[in-house]
Design a protein around this motif. Structure first.
Motif, PDB file in Angstrom:
ATOM      1  N   VAL A  22       0.802  -1.214   0.000  1.00 19.69           N
ATOM      2  CA  VAL A  22       0.000   0.000   0.000  1.00 19.69           C
ATOM      3  C   VAL A  22       0.832   1.259   0.000  1.00 19.69           C
ATOM      4  CG1 VAL A  22      -1.962  -1.078   1.102  1.00 19.69           C
ATOM      5  CG2 VAL A  22      -0.169  -0.124   2.495  1.00 19.69           C
ATOM      6  N   VAL A  78      -6.516  -2.955   5.456  1.00 23.86           N
ATOM      7  CA  VAL A  78      -5.627  -2.358   4.472  1.00 23.86           C
ATOM      8  C   VAL A  78      -4.811  -1.224   5.072  1.00 23.86           C
ATOM      9  CG1 VAL A  78      -5.502  -1.146   2.274  1.00 23.86           C
ATOM     10  CG2 VAL A  78      -7.182  -2.943   2.596  1.00 23.86           C
ATOM     11  N   VAL A  84      -3.812  -6.162   1.763  1.00 22.22           N
ATOM     12  CA  VAL A  84      -4.779  -5.812   0.719  1.00 22.22           C
ATOM     13  C   VAL A  84      -5.631  -7.036   0.409  1.00 22.22           C
ATOM     14  CG1 VAL A  84      -5.104  -5.069  -1.646  1.00 22.22           C
ATOM     15  CG2 VAL A  84      -3.246  -4.118  -0.293  1.00 22.22           C
ATOM     16  N   LEU A 278     -12.516  -1.212  -2.064  1.00 20.72           N
ATOM     17  CA  LEU A 278     -11.103  -0.793  -2.130  1.00 20.72           C
ATOM     18  C   LEU A 278     -10.999   0.599  -2.744  1.00 20.72           C
ATOM     19  CD1 LEU A 278      -8.950  -3.840  -3.246  1.00 20.72           C
ATOM     20  CD2 LEU A 278      -8.759  -2.537  -1.143  1.00 20.72           C
ATOM     21  N   ILE A 286      -5.935   6.201   2.015  1.00 18.97           N
ATOM     22  CA  ILE A 286      -5.663   5.051   2.871  1.00 18.97           C
ATOM     23  C   ILE A 286      -4.984   5.508   4.145  1.00 18.97           C
ATOM     24  CG2 ILE A 286      -4.509   2.841   2.975  1.00 18.97           C
ATOM     25  CD1 ILE A 286      -5.658   2.370   0.597  1.00 18.97           C
TER      26      ILE A 286
END
Lengths: 362, 290, 388
Positions: A22, A78, A84, A278, A286
């Protein structure tokens, strides 16, 4: 540096550079602008919306709120742990199906449905997690997708669910003590506020969890798992725990979705649903709980916008094209999402050079 | 189940497995060499199928010509796509790759809808491949399916030859194990990637073209293939072509016999297979290498 | 960021502050068409809309003295989006009448929503038995058939032909299951039985493994339920496997309606049952076919007839109440009780809201389904579970 890791990922699947899942993340438990005031203010604003919105509008708000809960549950995986998962929709769907199946013809009590939906989702999460966590990197992504697909086929093909047509919820759950009904989710207003309360509770729960020792362990795993293991920390139980909690919360969102729609369908477990959540995370940014909620709002509204014939005319039929191009532009240009954009704007306005919040770099 | 039926079902399984191998080999190549997870790989399969549909009126019965032209077009498309889009993905993390390629699927689906509409279309098999051979009074096994299996086998052998016996293949294998070394040795790694990507797209498109008369062309046909391919790659091992072949055949058998013996649970069977492999060998059956 | 959130909520509010409410006795009648305009059933959706509009046009553009305002939603034959899509018509557009749809799964969502909101619903195709079964309601009526009807009729015909062992094959969804159940009941009446039911997931069309299974079991006949692109593929694959020479293939008319040109030689001489046949030689049918061909430059099929009759049923009700939608009870009663003069022949509606009609036996000749006989006269769906 990141490309190095990305390349090696395929060559030696054992190499672990979780940051490449990520990218560099801010410390999720650091204080964001405004502290607690901003989420509380937002909650109050949403609580006041029924005064100005039509029933259809309230429907949309409830839908967004449920997806925000779903997004928050994935943020735990995440954003906080760096895992993920492309199969998170499976838990949403399982929670929804369990709700409908357990309600039968005459409905059931919330006191039964909530633990049941969350419990079954958590059970599947433990099994999937245990198997998937044997893999790393891209394997993990593919395996979570595959297990979600397995659950999809169970509901789509077999007699467990109603097949590809799905099943209907004929009696919405109530919470009752004896003969007095405390809460009837079949009514629009109680349902609205139940969903809002659940959203606030989920947000608070995850925030507290991330501030705890458990949350700090997850942060350590996200930033550099090998270092954690070298220090004698057994990382798998923590990852599995995060996976399970995330699954249970998604199951809760599923229960609410089933009650709202009055119907469940195997498409709830499809990878399009997993991909959508997502996308919500990356839209919002994120590594931020607010980002998860923001992303849910942004994604849902964006989809409504692109499908609206009133605003876009004939282009509305081709919403997949407009949405797809927007996603590409967004992810390419704003990898840190709306929250990242906000930080940059704030940085510019206060005269500082924009910098990515780099809490947690090794 | 008597012998004749068993044999026919085996033929069905092998034929399905080989077709799957074509698509999966492209996916595992791209992933193994470039480290890019590409959700849009199923769209290349769909591209091939729709190419078969679009080119059909122009080439009539010149089926092999049609295949060659289609594959060439697909390879060209893949080359350009890598240049314009995928080359920017290598530096990005996996999450971004997932989302960007997912968005690419949406774009491709819509372009398909604009170009060909949303109806289901049949693609006829060429005249010289219609009909079938009699399997001892049981049924006729269509010649076209035999052709499909044969074509896939030929391509598989060609792939093996290219990867293991040519200079290009040598560079591919080297680039897979150590990218920087290869670059340091003066090989143009970017061009290599572009060729590999174009090759992967061409393989998937070829599979689509061959499969079109068998499965018809319809919206969303890429997605179902993609996920099964992921399973194949996980079972076979990322980057391993031999692994992809073994896994594809395994999946073909589980799927075909599952449909006969387990009817409604057949869709789940493939994933159970994957789960078993994961417990036993988390990195796939053939760990690395070709 | 909060600004963005609040701003977006405000724009949502503006977008959705609700359109004008449904009119009771004046102004145009809002008709919400929820049909598949994309995907495998797109052709059917268009045919239904054409048929519906043809009837309205024949009445001078007005039903019950009021103009019609159309709202359209593409349901994409996706049951998962069904509830959301129908709510767009009910809650956002505030339609007076819902018309739709083709796919049974989507129609179930429509029926549930219509019951919850007490909206008028006329179904121009979807044959889900449940809609005129446990889900039946006064405000829901169907102008087409129940999945059970053509299946049962075909079973009766098969029994008469001496079929003792049969197999069924269809997609694993409600319509398929109900159709094959009807066939099984009809066949058992004639002394036969179904030895195996084969299914595959919708809309999968890879039939090879199942065709091999059929060949291995060697039944006396096969009953197949597919529609649209799937029907084309199945009939062709069946012939490609050489099975059409040894094991007769039966099916409801959907197997061969609108698909004959694509199926070509593989469908010739097939027997199917349906509540319509292209060459029904009645004044009403001939006039209908002519008008449709002139207006739309295409030949009508059973779906167009169903759309046409949907408008007719609605018109019957509106005529009885002089266009006043607020007289709901009288409206729905008139919709049920008025016989319908359809191109398929005259039919009446059962208390559950389903047509009680003749089912015809047809045979494929060239590009037409030609009438051979009446398989069952005035067949009524048993409407199991309906409390009306």
């Amino acid at each position: 540096m990141a490309s190095e890791g990305a390349g090696n990922e395929g060559v030696a699947a054992g190499s672990v550079d979780v940051r490449n899942e990520v990218g560099a993340l801010p410390d999720i438990s650091r204080r964001e602008a405004g502290g607690w005031l901003v989420p509380v203010a937002a909650a109050l604003a949403i609580a006041a919306l029924p005064l100005v919105l039509s029933p259809y509008g309230q429907d949309v708000v409830v839908r967004i709120a449920i997806y925000a809960i779903f997004a928050l549950s994935l943020e735990l995986l995440v954003g906080a742990t760096g895992l993920v998962s492309l199969g998170h929709a499976a838990f949403l769907g399982i929670g929804a199906y369990v709700t409908v199946l357990a309600s039968g013809d005459s409905g059931a009590s919330l006191a039964l449905l909530v633990p049941l939906a969350m419990g079954v989702a958590a059970a599947y999460a433990i099994v999937v997690g245990a198997l998937s966590l044997r893999t790393r990197g891209v394997y993990f992504i593919m395996v979570t997708l595959a297990f979600a697909q397995m659950a999809y086929f169970v509901f789509h093909d077999t007699k467990v669910g109603g097949g590809s047509d799905g099943i209907f919820l004929y009696a919405k759950p109530v919470l009752a003590i004896g003969a007095t009904t405390l809460l009837d989710l079949g009514q629009r207003v109680p349902f609205y506020y139940t969903v809002l309360t659940t959203l606030v509770a989920t947000y608070a729960f995850i925030a507290l969890l991330l501030g705890s020792r458990f949350g700090h362990a997850l942060a350590g795993i996200r930033v550099n798992e090998q270092r954690m293991r070298a220090a004698g920390f057994s990382t798998t139980p923590y990852k599995l725990a995060a996976f399970t909690v995330a699954g249970a919360l998604a199951g809760l969102a599923g229960l609410l979705l089933a009650v709202k729609d009055g119907a469940v369908n195997p498409e709830l477990l499809s990878w399009h649903e997993s991909g959508a959540v997502l996308l919500m995370l990356i839209f919002g940014g994120i590594g931020s709980l607010r980002g998860a909620v923001l992303g849910a709002i942004a994604f849902t509204l964006l989809k409504e916008l692109f499908q609206s014939e009133a605003l876009l005319g004939p282009l509305a039929g081709h919403w997949q094209l407009t949405l797809g191009l927007t996603i590409i532009a967004f992810v390419a240009a704003l990898p840190r999402g709306l929250i990242g954009l906000g930080e940059r704007v704030r940085g510019l306005m206060s005269g500082r050079a924009a910098h990515p919040a780099a809490g947690g770099s090794p | 189940m008597d012998t004749a039926t068993f044999l026919v079902q085996c033929l069905n399984a092998v034929q399905y497995g080989l077709l799957l191998f074509l698509v999966a080999s492209g996916l595992t190549l791209i992933f193994g060499i470039m480290g890019v997870i590409n959700l849009a790989h199923g769209s290349f399969y769909m591209l091939g199928a729709y190419l078969a549909f679009a080119l059909a009126p122009w080439f009539g019965d010149w089926f092999v010509t049609r295949l060659v032209v289609g594959v060439a077009l697909a390879a060209l498309f893949g080359y350009v796509l890598e240049w314009v889009f995928f080359s920017f993905l290598y530096e990005r993390d996996h999450l971004q790759q997932v989302l960007l390629t997912y968005a690419l699927i949406l774009v491709f689906e819509e372009l398909r809808s604009l170009a060909f509409g949303n109806d289901v279309h049949g693609v006829p098999a060429p005249e010289w491949l219609t009909g079938g051979f009699h399997l001892g009074g049981l049924m006729e096994y269509p010649w076209y399916r035999v052709f499909a299996s044969a074509a896939c086998l030929v391509v598989a052998l060609a792939l093996y030859a290219v990867v293991n016996r040519t200079r290009l293949g040598m560079m591919i294998r080297a680039g897979a194990s150590n990218r920087d070394m290869v670059r340091g040795l003066g090989v143009d790694i970017r061009r290599l990637y572009r060729i590999v990507f174009a090759g992967g797209v061409a393989l998937a498109a070829l599979a689509g073209m061959v499969a079109a008369p068998l499965s018809s062309v319809y919206p969303g046909m890429g997605s179902s293939v993609l996920i099964i391919c992921f399973v194949v790659v996980v079972i076979g091992g990322i980057g391993s072509i031999t692994g992809a072949l073994i896994a594809s055949l395994l999946v073909g058998f589980v799927d075909t016999f599952g449909k006969v013996f387990f009817a409604e649970w057949s869709g789940v069977g493939v994933y159970v297979l994957m789960a078993i492999v994961l417990v036993w060998r988390p990195e796939g059956l053939m760990k690395r290498g070709f | 960021m909060r600004l963005l959130q609040i701003a977006s909520s405000a724009s949502v509010a503006a977008l959705l502050a609700g359109s004008a409410f449904a009119q009771g006795a004046s102004g145009p009648i809002k008709v919400g068409l929820m049909l598949p305009y994309s995907g495998t059933y797109a052709g059917l959706g268009n045919a239904i809309e054409n048929g519906f509009k043809l009837y309205v046009q024949e009445q001078g553009g007005k039903l019950g003295g009021r103009e019609i305002q159309y709202f359209k939603v593409d349901d994409e034959s996706e049951p998962s989006k069904g509830t959301d899509n129908v709510n767009k018509l009910i809650k956002r557009d505030n339609v007076d009448v819902l018309v739709g749809t083709v796919h049974s799964g989507v129609a179930l969502a429509m029926a549930n929503a219509a019951k919850a909101n007490n909206t008028l619903l006329v179904i121009p195709n979807a044959g889900a038995d449940a809609i005129t079964g446990p889900l039946c309601a006064a405000n829901i009526v169907r102008s087409s058939f129940s999945n059970w009807q053509p299946g049962y009729a075909m079973g009766v015909v098969a029994g008469q032909k001496g079929v003792k062992r049969a197999m069924t094959i269809t997609w694993a969804y409600a319509a398929g299951a109900e159709s094959t159940k009807g066939f099984t009941e009809g066949l058992e009446k004639g002394g036969g039985k179904v030895v195996k039911d084969l299914t595959l997931p919708f809309p999968n069309v890879e039939f090879q493994a199942l065709l091999t299974e059929i060949a291995a079991q060697k039944p006396d006949a096969v009953y197949a339920f597919f529609a649209g692109g799937g029907a084309v593929k199945f009939v062709k694959d069946y012939a490609a496997a050489g099975l059409n020479k040894t094991i007769p293939l039966y099916g409801p008319g959907f197997l061969t309606d609108g698909t004959l040109e694509a199926q070509g030689a593989s469908a010739q001489s097939m027997l199917t049952t349906l509540h319509y046949a292209d060459n029904l030689d009645t004044p009403k049918n001939n006039a209908f076919r002519k008008a449709y061909a002139i207006t739309y430059k295409a030949q009508p099929d059973v779906y167009a007839v169903q759309g046409y009759d949907a408008a007719q049923i609605l018109a019957n009700g509106l005529k009885a109440v002089g266009g006043d939608l607020s007289k709901r009870d009288a409206l729905t009663a008139a919709m049920r009780k008025t016989p319908v003069d359809s191109p398929r022949g005259k039919f009446t509606l059962s208390a559950a809201g389903n047509p009680v009609q003749d089912i015809y036996l047809r045979q494929v000749v060239g590009n037409n389904n030609e009438l051979r006989a009446i398989a069952v006269k005035a067949l009524a769906d048993p409407a199991r579970g309906c409390k009306l």
